[in-house]
Design a protein around this motif. Structure first.
Motif, PDB file in Angstrom:
ATOM      1  N   MET A  66      15.068  41.534 -56.568  1.00 25.69           N
ATOM      2  CA  MET A  66      15.768  41.207 -57.790  1.00 25.69           C
ATOM      3  C   MET A  66      16.114  42.490 -58.541  1.00 25.69           C
ATOM      4  O   MET A  66      15.303  43.387 -58.633  1.00 25.69           O
ATOM      5  CB  MET A  66      14.878  40.371 -58.691  1.00 25.69           C
ATOM      6  N   THR A  67      17.289  42.503 -59.078  1.00 28.41           N
ATOM      7  CA  THR A  67      17.667  43.624 -59.916  1.00 28.41           C
ATOM      8  C   THR A  67      17.887  43.104 -61.322  1.00 28.41           C
ATOM      9  O   THR A  67      18.506  42.071 -61.531  1.00 28.41           O
ATOM     10  CB  THR A  67      18.962  44.285 -59.406  1.00 28.41           C
ATOM     11  N   ASP A  68      17.345  43.815 -62.277  1.00 25.04           N
ATOM     12  CA  ASP A  68      17.494  43.394 -63.667  1.00 25.04           C
ATOM     13  C   ASP A  68      18.830  43.852 -64.218  1.00 25.04           C
ATOM     14  O   ASP A  68      19.288  44.942 -63.943  1.00 25.04           O
ATOM     15  CB  ASP A  68      16.368  43.979 -64.523  1.00 25.04           C
ATOM     16  N   VAL A 101       5.974  29.255 -62.110  1.00 25.58           N
ATOM     17  CA  VAL A 101       7.305  29.186 -62.720  1.00 25.58           C
ATOM     18  C   VAL A 101       7.878  30.597 -62.705  1.00 25.58           C
ATOM     19  O   VAL A 101       7.234  31.543 -63.179  1.00 25.58           O
ATOM     20  CB  VAL A 101       7.256  28.663 -64.177  1.00 25.58           C
ATOM     21  N   VAL A 102       9.063  30.737 -62.148  1.00 25.15           N
ATOM     22  CA  VAL A 102       9.837  31.968 -62.264  1.00 25.15           C
ATOM     23  C   VAL A 102      10.923  31.660 -63.270  1.00 25.15           C
ATOM     24  O   VAL A 102      11.763  30.785 -63.036  1.00 25.15           O
ATOM     25  CB  VAL A 102      10.440  32.403 -60.910  1.00 25.15           C
ATOM     26  N   ALA A 103      10.864  32.305 -64.414  1.00 27.51           N
ATOM     27  CA  ALA A 103      11.784  32.021 -65.519  1.00 27.51           C
ATOM     28  C   ALA A 103      12.775  33.168 -65.668  1.00 27.51           C
ATOM     29  O   ALA A 103      12.372  34.326 -65.771  1.00 27.51           O
ATOM     30  CB  ALA A 103      10.993  31.824 -66.807  1.00 27.51           C
ATOM     31  N   ILE A 104      14.037  32.840 -65.679  1.00 27.28           N
ATOM     32  CA  ILE A 104      15.092  33.835 -65.833  1.00 27.28           C
ATOM     33  C   ILE A 104      15.595  33.809 -67.271  1.00 27.28           C
ATOM     34  O   ILE A 104      15.989  32.746 -67.776  1.00 27.28           O
ATOM     35  CB  ILE A 104      16.261  33.540 -64.879  1.00 27.28           C
ATOM     36  N   GLU A 105      15.554  34.968 -67.919  1.00 26.91           N
ATOM     37  CA  GLU A 105      16.133  35.114 -69.260  1.00 26.91           C
ATOM     38  C   GLU A 105      16.730  36.510 -69.363  1.00 26.91           C
ATOM     39  O   GLU A 105      16.012  37.488 -69.558  1.00 26.91           O
ATOM     40  CB  GLU A 105      15.092  34.895 -70.356  1.00 26.91           C
ATOM     41  N   PRO A 106      18.062  36.621 -69.237  1.00 21.81           N
ATOM     42  CA  PRO A 106      18.679  37.946 -69.237  1.00 21.81           C
ATOM     43  C   PRO A 106      18.830  38.603 -70.608  1.00 21.81           C
ATOM     44  O   PRO A 106      18.976  39.819 -70.677  1.00 21.81           O
ATOM     45  CB  PRO A 106      20.050  37.699 -68.607  1.00 21.81           C
ATOM     46  N   LEU A 116      15.251  37.852 -76.230  1.00 29.01           N
ATOM     47  CA  LEU A 116      14.640  36.565 -75.906  1.00 29.01           C
ATOM     48  C   LEU A 116      13.622  36.706 -74.778  1.00 29.01           C
ATOM     49  O   LEU A 116      12.583  36.037 -74.791  1.00 29.01           O
ATOM     50  CB  LEU A 116      15.712  35.543 -75.536  1.00 29.01           C
ATOM     51  N   ALA A 117      13.916  37.572 -73.813  1.00 27.30           N
ATOM     52  CA  ALA A 117      12.974  37.777 -72.697  1.00 27.30           C
ATOM     53  C   ALA A 117      11.631  38.293 -73.203  1.00 27.30           C
ATOM     54  O   ALA A 117      10.575  37.904 -72.688  1.00 27.30           O
ATOM     55  CB  ALA A 117      13.572  38.735 -71.676  1.00 27.30           C
ATOM     56  N   SER A 126      11.794  36.964 -65.619  1.00 27.62           N
ATOM     57  CA  SER A 126      12.696  37.954 -65.032  1.00 27.62           C
ATOM     58  C   SER A 126      13.922  38.091 -65.927  1.00 27.62           C
ATOM     59  O   SER A 126      14.389  37.108 -66.497  1.00 27.62           O
ATOM     60  CB  SER A 126      13.139  37.488 -63.642  1.00 27.62           C
ATOM     61  N   SER A 127      14.455  39.293 -66.024  1.00 26.01           N
ATOM     62  CA  SER A 127      15.662  39.484 -66.827  1.00 26.01           C
ATOM     63  C   SER A 127      16.935  39.465 -65.981  1.00 26.01           C
ATOM     64  O   SER A 127      17.989  39.902 -66.415  1.00 26.01           O
ATOM     65  CB  SER A 127      15.567  40.786 -67.633  1.00 26.01           C
ATOM     66  N   ASP A 128      16.837  38.901 -64.782  1.00 31.90           N
ATOM     67  CA  ASP A 128      18.041  38.688 -63.972  1.00 31.90           C
ATOM     68  C   ASP A 128      18.974  37.714 -64.673  1.00 31.90           C
ATOM     69  O   ASP A 128      18.576  36.996 -65.595  1.00 31.90           O
ATOM     70  CB  ASP A 128      17.674  38.061 -62.617  1.00 31.90           C
TER      71      ASP A 128
END
Length: 137
Positions: free
Chosen positions: A1-3, A62-67, A71-72, A89-91
Motif C-alpha cells: 500500500m502506498t499512502d 478491520v482495515v480502515a481507509i481514511e485518506p 480525520l485519519a 490506512s491513509s490510502d
C-alpha cells in the motif's frame, strides 16, 4: 500500500463536529449495518472512526481507509478504543489493493465523495472473497 495524503482541513473540522454529535437514529443504523459481520473487514472512508465501536466481536480485523490526514489521526485514536483490532490506512479507495481477500467491505456515508464510484465498487467486489458482503450505509 502506498499512502496518498488528502488535505481538506475545512471538511475535516466540519466532519469532526458532525460525527461527534450524530443523532441516535444514525448511530442505530450504523450498529444495524455492522451486525452479523465476521472475519476480516475493509472499511472505506472511516472518517473519525465512528463505526469502530459497533463492530461485533466476531470481526477479527478491520482495515480502515481514511485518506484525509486530519480525520485519519482521529480515526487512529478511535481505533485504540475499538473492541476489535483496527488498522487505519491513509490510502484512497481508488489506490487500495490487498493480496488477502476480505470477508466484507463497509462503506458508510462515503461513496458520494468518490470521483468514480462505479470503478471503486468493481474494485471492492474484486477483493471480497466469494460469498462476501458489501455493507453500505
Amino acid at each position: 500500500m502506498t499512502d496518498r495524503t488528502v488535505d481538506n482541513p475545512f471538511f475535516a473540522r466540519v466532519w469532526k463536529t458532525l460525527s461527534s454529535s450524530e443523532p441516535q437514529a444514525l448511530r442505530r443504523l450504523r450498529g444495524e449495518n455492522l451486525t452479523g459481520l465476521s472475519g476480516r473487514v475493509l472499511e472505506i472512508g472511516a472518517g473519525t472512526g465512528t463505526n469502530f465501536a459497533f463492530y461485533p466481536p466476531t470481526v477479527t480485523e478491520v482495515v480502515a481507509i481514511e485518506p484525509e490526514r486530519h480525520l485519519a489521526e482521529v480515526a487512529r485514536d478511535a481505533a485504540g478504543l475499538a473492541p476489535v483490532p483496527v488498522t487505519v490506512s491513509s490510502d484512497t479507495a481508488e489506490k487500495f489493493s490487498s493480496v488477502e481477500p476480505f470477508d466484507a467491505v463497509v462503506c458508510s456515508l462515503v461513496l458520494c465523495s468518490i470521483d468514480q464510484p462505479e470503478t471503486v465498487l468493481r474494485q471492492l467486489f474484486s477483493i471480497v472473497r466469494p460469498g462476501g458482503e458489501l455493507r453500505y450505509l
